[in-house]
Design a protein around this motif. Sequence first.
Motif, PDB file in Angstrom:
ATOM      1  N   LYS A  93     -41.192  32.331  51.595  1.00 22.84           N
ATOM      2  CA  LYS A  93     -41.657  31.411  50.563  1.00 22.84           C
ATOM      3  C   LYS A  93     -42.542  32.148  49.562  1.00 22.84           C
ATOM      4  N   PRO A  94     -42.592  31.618  48.322  1.00 21.22           N
ATOM      5  CA  PRO A  94     -43.355  32.295  47.268  1.00 21.22           C
ATOM      6  C   PRO A  94     -44.830  32.448  47.627  1.00 21.22           C
TER       7      PRO A  94
ATOM      8  N   MET B  20     -31.899  25.362  50.807  1.00 21.81           N
ATOM      9  CA  MET B  20     -32.549  25.273  52.095  1.00 21.81           C
ATOM     10  C   MET B  20     -33.916  25.960  52.025  1.00 21.81           C
ATOM     11  N   PHE B  21     -34.889  25.380  52.679  1.00 22.05           N
ATOM     12  CA  PHE B  21     -36.252  25.914  52.658  1.00 22.05           C
ATOM     13  C   PHE B  21     -36.365  27.115  53.576  1.00 22.05           C
TER      14      PHE B  21
ATOM     15  N   ARG C  17     -46.380  31.312  43.551  1.00 23.58           N
ATOM     16  CA  ARG C  17     -46.582  30.071  44.296  1.00 23.58           C
ATOM     17  C   ARG C  17     -47.406  29.082  43.475  1.00 23.58           C
ATOM     18  N   ILE C  18     -48.461  29.586  42.831  1.00 20.69           N
ATOM     19  CA  ILE C  18     -49.307  28.726  42.000  1.00 20.69           C
ATOM     20  C   ILE C  18     -48.506  28.160  40.832  1.00 20.69           C
ATOM     21  N   TYR C  19     -47.695  29.002  40.219  1.00 18.76           N
ATOM     22  CA  TYR C  19     -46.859  28.568  39.094  1.00 18.76           C
ATOM     23  C   TYR C  19     -45.874  27.474  39.534  1.00 18.76           C
TER      24      TYR C  19
END
Length: 121
Positions: A7-8, A1-2, A13-15
């Motif tokens: 959130k990263p 589930m989101f 997040r970039i990765y």
Amino acid sequence: MFDNINKPKGIQRIYLASLNSLRAFRWLYTNESAFRQELLLLIFVIPTSFVFDISIKEQLILILAIIFILFTEIINTAIEAVVDRVGLDIHPLSGLAKDLGSAAVLVSLIVAGSVWLVILL
């Protein structure tokens, strides 16, 4: 589930976004012949651009014109995927969405061709 709150962020997040993009490119290459053809065109265009007596800026513009076609093809494929996800039944709006995506690719081809003609002539 989101989880929208946790959130990263930052490098993670970039990765993770990079992994998603690579997965998408792999899918495109495997499943979309138009994408493969346009990628082949890009691979052909890059060395070809060195043959002409043009500036580096013009060379970059020629290459970016082909990358613009790839960009448009990716957007078109995304539209098709969403339409197919909603339903495979024939509906005028579904057909219109796919036709508009296809028209966008056609416009990008016309733009790229025009750019090449103007710079090389």
